[in-house]
Design a protein around this motif. Structure first.
Motif, mmCIF file in Angstrom:
data_model
loop_
_atom_site.group_PDB
_atom_site.id
_atom_site.type_symbol
_atom_site.label_atom_id
_atom_site.label_comp_id
_atom_site.label_asym_id
_atom_site.label_seq_id
_atom_site.Cartn_x
_atom_site.Cartn_y
_atom_site.Cartn_z
ATOM 1 N N LEU A 9 1.064 -1.083 0.105
ATOM 2 C CA LEU A 9 -0.081 0.286 -0.093
ATOM 3 C C LEU A 9 0.643 1.278 0.220
ATOM 4 O O LEU A 9 2.016 1.136 0.535
ATOM 5 C CB LEU A 9 -0.949 0.087 1.228
ATOM 6 C CG LEU A 9 -2.204 0.923 1.299
ATOM 7 C CD1 LEU A 9 -3.123 0.611 0.093
ATOM 8 C CD2 LEU A 9 -2.835 0.993 2.722
ATOM 9 N N ARG A 261 -7.328 -1.577 -1.895
ATOM 10 C CA ARG A 261 -6.994 -0.115 -2.638
ATOM 11 C C ARG A 261 -5.748 -0.369 -3.620
ATOM 12 O O ARG A 261 -5.095 -1.329 -3.652
ATOM 13 C CB ARG A 261 -6.447 0.850 -1.569
ATOM 14 C CG ARG A 261 -7.199 0.805 -0.409
ATOM 15 C CD ARG A 261 -6.928 1.911 0.801
ATOM 16 N NE ARG A 261 -6.655 3.341 0.131
ATOM 17 C CZ ARG A 261 -6.111 4.160 1.065
ATOM 18 N NH1 ARG A 261 -5.478 3.960 2.000
ATOM 19 N NH2 ARG A 261 -6.163 5.452 0.258
ATOM 20 N N THR A 263 -2.775 1.311 -6.220
ATOM 21 C CA THR A 263 -1.466 2.101 -6.225
ATOM 22 C C THR A 263 -1.204 1.854 -7.627
ATOM 23 O O THR A 263 -0.701 1.174 -8.165
ATOM 24 C CB THR A 263 -0.584 1.720 -5.355
ATOM 25 O OG1 THR A 263 -1.152 1.930 -3.692
ATOM 26 C CG2 THR A 263 0.422 2.850 -5.448
ATOM 27 N N GLU A 481 -12.141 6.913 -5.868
ATOM 28 C CA GLU A 481 -12.458 6.074 -4.588
ATOM 29 C C GLU A 481 -11.469 4.799 -4.955
ATOM 30 O O GLU A 481 -11.425 4.074 -5.912
ATOM 31 C CB GLU A 481 -13.897 5.496 -4.516
ATOM 32 C CG GLU A 481 -14.032 4.536 -3.439
ATOM 33 C CD GLU A 481 -15.511 4.135 -3.240
ATOM 34 O OE1 GLU A 481 -15.830 3.141 -2.593
ATOM 35 O OE2 GLU A 481 -16.230 4.919 -3.814
ATOM 36 N N GLY A 482 -10.606 4.480 -4.002
ATOM 37 C CA GLY A 482 -9.840 3.242 -3.808
ATOM 38 C C GLY A 482 -8.360 3.478 -4.374
ATOM 39 O O GLY A 482 -7.579 2.545 -4.331
ATOM 40 N N THR A 484 -4.479 5.541 -4.137
ATOM 41 C CA THR A 484 -3.729 5.865 -3.249
ATOM 42 C C THR A 484 -2.783 6.984 -3.697
ATOM 43 O O THR A 484 -2.395 8.014 -2.961
ATOM 44 C CB THR A 484 -2.981 4.883 -2.504
ATOM 45 O OG1 THR A 484 -2.105 4.338 -3.660
ATOM 46 C CG2 THR A 484 -3.648 3.815 -1.920
#
Length: 540
Positions: A9, A261, A263, A481-482, A484
């Protein structure tokens, strides 16, 4: 297509000197992002990279040509200034004149020098018994029923409008009113455009409507938008050391997935026909400019119309659209680009730029409109089937424009219709034929004006795409949304309660993207205000 891989993350906090910022596209929103990354986020300029497939930054809002072949002005969003975001941006950008001041100060001084205290007005010309005449637009010319409907629209929730069109709320008499004529002329609204966006625009501008005009000038700077606003920003960024990678087309974005999430971990691009992969760490940020109102634009000449391309095919979309389509394939939270990019018959307009070799047209036009020369007023020809509007800007309009040359520009909101005098659609007319139609409406059937002018037409198939009806979710949030380390910007992102009719919208999105990705406390001021309906008493 976006590829998903398992990974770690992204970090919640970012240290400026550890961040590589990747900006995809070079729209005004993209350029603003780079400026604010330097000025607000303190990221070293050499760590900011702008990837652009064209050979010149600016996302097609270019102004080219010369006095011999004719100038070609492709207007972006008007007005340029809306709620102060553009002013904040230009306060950071040094003047291109080398005067030691800023672009904003240059514009403010220019307004003082020419006496720009009053906002430019919008005129309506109609055919009278003795030729064209000016109609006063001080009154709104609205029926009691339409005034009540406007009031109710202002008070409705946006959710209740969803994908409604304006003509699903108002009937034909409303679209013949002076209010609609002037409002649609300034903001290029059509009856089939979004009722929700019309409501946002009303809530922003109608309380300031006095004599059917807004306080903000449409042509706010000494020269055209590209030379007065966009070029100084580009020059500033280049001087600071921002890495512009022109001729680089982004083809794919790779993400990693962790705990639900995503990236961005890599960017794939074509540079000089060679595929390259750019590694993106979790500390880095990626800012993507979605969509483009100038996409697919094509110019003609004085003797030939613009080439009409088949632009519905995905293969012919530029990367602003194709990348959005790819992003949305894997993440439905990234909106619906199809709703905006494929409806060209609803979003198309045609612009034209006229280069004049003598002063006859300007002299007769000023006499007809009783307007101060060069104040940027818009003049709408009510009896034009093409729905022509004309703007006479301050001269010179181009930096290298000769003293004996004058420039004006205009646009047709309905270029698919047959002309009143030139019996063909504006879309297939040459520049000379467009000028002939214009002169006929103005009552200037002068061979000398026609022979001493060069008109360059330009079809812009997606110029009003951002005004098309939309449903909730068709436009993604600035930080999807979601995600990073990814932000999206431009006229097609969702910024609650803010209208997208001005350049400020893209700049506001850029400021939000930088602030949220970098964890800055300072964000753009909220423009939402309590709606004061006291001005409705003035509506007649």
């Amino acid at each position: 297509m976006i590829h998903q891989q398992q990974g770690t993350l992204a970090h919640a906090c970012r240290t400026p000197n550890k961040v590589e910022a990747w900006i995809l596209g070079s729209s005004i929103a993209s350029l603003a992002s780079a400026v604010h990354l330097i000025s607000d986020a303190k990221i070293p300029a050499s760590q900011i990279h702008v990837l652009e497939s064209q050979g010149t930054p600016g996302d097609g809002i270019s102004s080219t040509g010369d006095s011999l072949n004719g100038y070609d002005h492709r207007p972006g969003c008007l007005p340029s200034f809306d709620d102060g975001c553009m002013e904040k941006l230009l306060a950071y950008v040094p003047s291109a004149s080398g005067s030691g001041t800023t672009v904003l100060k240059d514009i403010e001084k220019y307004h003082e020098d020419i006496g720009y205290q009053d906002a430019p007005v919008t005129h309506i010309l109609i055919q009278g018994d003795h030729g064209p005449k000016r109609v006063e637009a001080k009154q709104l010319d609205l029926s009691l029923k339409d005034r009540m409907k406007l009031t109710m629209l202002l008070l409705r929730s946006e959710e209740s409008l969803n994908s409604k069109r304006i003509d699903q709320i108002f009937k034909k008499p409303f679209f013949d009113s002076r209010f609609w004529i002037v409002f649609s002329t300034i903001f290029t609204f059509q009856a089939w455009h979004s009722a929700a966006e019309f409501r946002r625009c009303l809530r922003k501008y109608v309380p300031e409507f006095r004599g059917l005009n807004t306080k903000n000038p449409l042509d706010c700077a000494q020269f055209n938008q590209f030379e007065s606003i966009i070029m100084p920003i580009i020059q500033y960024l280049q001087k600071e050391g921002v890495d512009f990678r022109l001729g680089t087309k982004v083809t794919d974005i790779i993400t990693i997935l962790d705990s639900g999430r995503k990236t961005v971990s890599a960017i794939r691009a074509l540079h000089d026909s060679s595929q390259e992969t750019i590694i993106v760490s979790s500390d880095d940020i990626v800012i993507v400019s979605l969509g483009s109102v100038t996409s697919g634009s094509s110019s003609g000449t004085n003797k030939s119309p613009p080439p009409l391309r088949t632009i519905l095919d995905e293969d012919e979309l530029d990367e602003n659209w194709s990348l959005w389509l790819n992003l949305r394939t894997e993440n439905p939270k990234l909106g619906d680009p199809y709703n905006f990019c494929t409806r060209v018959t609803e979003s198309r307009l045609e612009t034209f730029t006229v280069t004049l070799k003598d002063a006859e047209f300007f002299n007769r036009f000023v006499k007809l409109t009783s307007d101060k020369p060069g104040m940027g007023s818009l003049v709408f020809l009510k009896d034009s089937d093409w729905k022509i509007s004309v703007c006479i800007p301050c001269q010179p309009f181009f930096y290298l424009q000769p003293d004996n040359v004058q420039i004006f520009w205009g646009y047709g909101l309905c270029p698919e219709r047959e002309g009143s005098f030139v019996k063909k659609p504006m879309l297939v007319g040459s520049g000379e034929e467009i000028m002939t139609e214009l002169l006929w409406h103005l009552g200037f059937p002068s061979e000398s004006i026609l022979n001493n002018s060069i008109t360059v037409p330009c079809v812009m198939p997606r110029r009003t795409a951002s005004l098309l009806p939309r449903s909730c979710g068709d436009r993604p949030n600035v930080i999807p949304e979601g995600m990073t380390n990814l932000a999206v910007i431009g006229q097609f992102v969702e910024i609650p309660d803010v209208t997208n009719v001005s350049m400020d919208y893209g700049v506001r999105g850029a400021q939000l993207a930088v602030a949220q990705l970098m964890g800055l406390h300072k964000q753009p001021e909220n423009t939402r205000k309590t709606l004061d309906l006291s001005f409705l008493a003035l509506w007649r």
